[in-house]
Design a protein around this motif. Structure first.
Motif, short mmCIF file in Angstrom:
data_model
loop_
_atom_site.label_atom_id
_atom_site.label_comp_id
_atom_site.label_asym_id
_atom_site.label_seq_id
_atom_site.Cartn_x
_atom_site.Cartn_y
_atom_site.Cartn_z
N SER A 1 96.71 55.23 -12.25
CA SER A 1 95.66 54.37 -11.68
C SER A 1 94.56 55.14 -10.96
O SER A 1 93.48 54.59 -10.72
CB SER A 1 96.27 53.35 -10.72
OG SER A 1 96.91 54.01 -9.65
N ASP A 2 94.79 56.41 -10.64
CA ASP A 2 93.77 57.18 -9.91
C ASP A 2 93.12 58.27 -10.77
O ASP A 2 92.61 59.25 -10.26
CB ASP A 2 94.38 57.80 -8.66
CG ASP A 2 95.52 58.77 -8.96
OD1 ASP A 2 96.02 58.77 -10.11
OD2 ASP A 2 95.91 59.51 -8.05
N GLY B 1 84.78 47.21 -17.26
CA GLY B 1 85.14 45.83 -16.96
C GLY B 1 86.61 45.48 -17.13
O GLY B 1 86.98 44.32 -17.10
N TYR B 2 87.47 46.49 -17.30
CA TYR B 2 88.90 46.26 -17.44
C TYR B 2 89.62 46.57 -16.13
O TYR B 2 89.37 47.61 -15.53
CB TYR B 2 89.50 47.19 -18.51
CG TYR B 2 89.09 46.86 -19.92
CD1 TYR B 2 89.86 46.01 -20.71
CD2 TYR B 2 87.95 47.42 -20.49
CE1 TYR B 2 89.51 45.72 -22.01
CE2 TYR B 2 87.59 47.13 -21.79
CZ TYR B 2 88.37 46.28 -22.54
OH TYR B 2 88.01 45.99 -23.82
N SER B 3 90.52 45.69 -15.73
CA SER B 3 91.39 46.02 -14.61
C SER B 3 92.39 47.07 -15.11
O SER B 3 92.54 47.29 -16.32
CB SER B 3 92.14 44.77 -14.13
OG SER B 3 93.08 44.37 -15.12
N TYR B 4 93.10 47.68 -14.18
CA TYR B 4 94.09 48.68 -14.57
C TYR B 4 95.14 48.06 -15.47
O TYR B 4 95.49 48.60 -16.53
CB TYR B 4 94.72 49.31 -13.32
CG TYR B 4 95.74 50.36 -13.63
CD1 TYR B 4 95.37 51.55 -14.24
CD2 TYR B 4 97.08 50.17 -13.32
CE1 TYR B 4 96.32 52.53 -14.53
CE2 TYR B 4 98.03 51.14 -13.61
CZ TYR B 4 97.64 52.32 -14.21
OH TYR B 4 98.57 53.28 -14.50
N ALA C 1 91.36 55.51 -15.87
CA ALA C 1 91.40 54.21 -15.19
C ALA C 1 90.04 53.88 -14.59
O ALA C 1 89.59 52.72 -14.63
CB ALA C 1 92.47 54.22 -14.10
N PHE C 2 89.34 54.87 -14.04
CA PHE C 2 88.01 54.63 -13.48
C PHE C 2 87.02 54.23 -14.58
O PHE C 2 86.20 53.34 -14.40
CB PHE C 2 87.50 55.86 -12.73
CG PHE C 2 88.25 56.14 -11.46
CD1 PHE C 2 88.49 55.16 -10.52
CD2 PHE C 2 88.74 57.41 -11.20
CE1 PHE C 2 89.19 55.40 -9.35
CE2 PHE C 2 89.44 57.69 -10.03
CZ PHE C 2 89.67 56.67 -9.11
N MET D 1 93.81 47.37 -18.93
CA MET D 1 93.69 48.60 -19.71
C MET D 1 95.03 48.95 -20.34
O MET D 1 95.12 49.22 -21.54
CB MET D 1 93.22 49.76 -18.83
CG MET D 1 93.17 51.10 -19.55
SD MET D 1 92.94 52.54 -18.47
CE MET D 1 94.59 52.75 -17.79
N ALA E 1 87.81 52.74 -17.40
CA ALA E 1 88.16 51.37 -17.80
C ALA E 1 87.58 50.36 -16.82
O ALA E 1 87.04 49.32 -17.24
CB ALA E 1 89.68 51.22 -17.87
N LYS E 2 87.64 50.67 -15.55
CA LYS E 2 87.09 49.77 -14.53
C LYS E 2 85.58 49.62 -14.72
O LYS E 2 85.04 48.51 -14.65
CB LYS E 2 87.39 50.29 -13.13
CG LYS E 2 86.96 49.35 -12.03
CD LYS E 2 87.38 49.84 -10.67
CE LYS E 2 86.96 48.86 -9.60
NZ LYS E 2 87.37 49.30 -8.27
N LEU E 3 84.89 50.71 -15.00
CA LEU E 3 83.46 50.64 -15.25
C LEU E 3 83.14 49.80 -16.49
O LEU E 3 82.09 49.17 -16.57
CB LEU E 3 82.87 52.04 -15.42
CG LEU E 3 82.72 52.85 -14.15
CD1 LEU E 3 82.29 54.28 -14.49
CD2 LEU E 3 81.71 52.21 -13.22
#
Length: 77
Positions: free
Chosen positions: A42-43, A54-57, A47-48, A60, A50-52
């Motif tokens: 997650s860090d 529009g996906y939550s962890y 993961a970052f 993803m 994916a967040k950009l």
């Protein structure tokens, strides 16, 4: 950049997901590395990214499992 990344993804034969290290020099994008099995903690950058996008962890990880499941002959009928 997206065109270069997609082409590298196909040429390398990636499936489902990958992480690419890309640099821009003199207006040209260069692929430095294609990691076909990046750390998905997650860090991490995966993961970052994916967040950009529009996906939550959790979303993803779920998407990655779904990609693989669709290739499985028993699960994909």
């Amino acid at each position: 950049m997206e065109r270069v990344a997609r082409r590298a993804y196909r040429v390398i034969g990636c499936r489902d997901y990958a992480r690419m290290d890309i640099r821009l020099r003199d207006g040209v994008f260069y692929i430095l590395d294609v990691n076909t099995n990046p750390d998905v903690s997650s860090d991490t950058s995966m993961a970052f990214a994916a967040k950009l996008a529009g996906y939550s962890y959790g979303a993803m990880l779920s998407q990655m499992v779904n990609f693989a499941a669709h290739r499985h002959p028993f699960l994909h009928r």
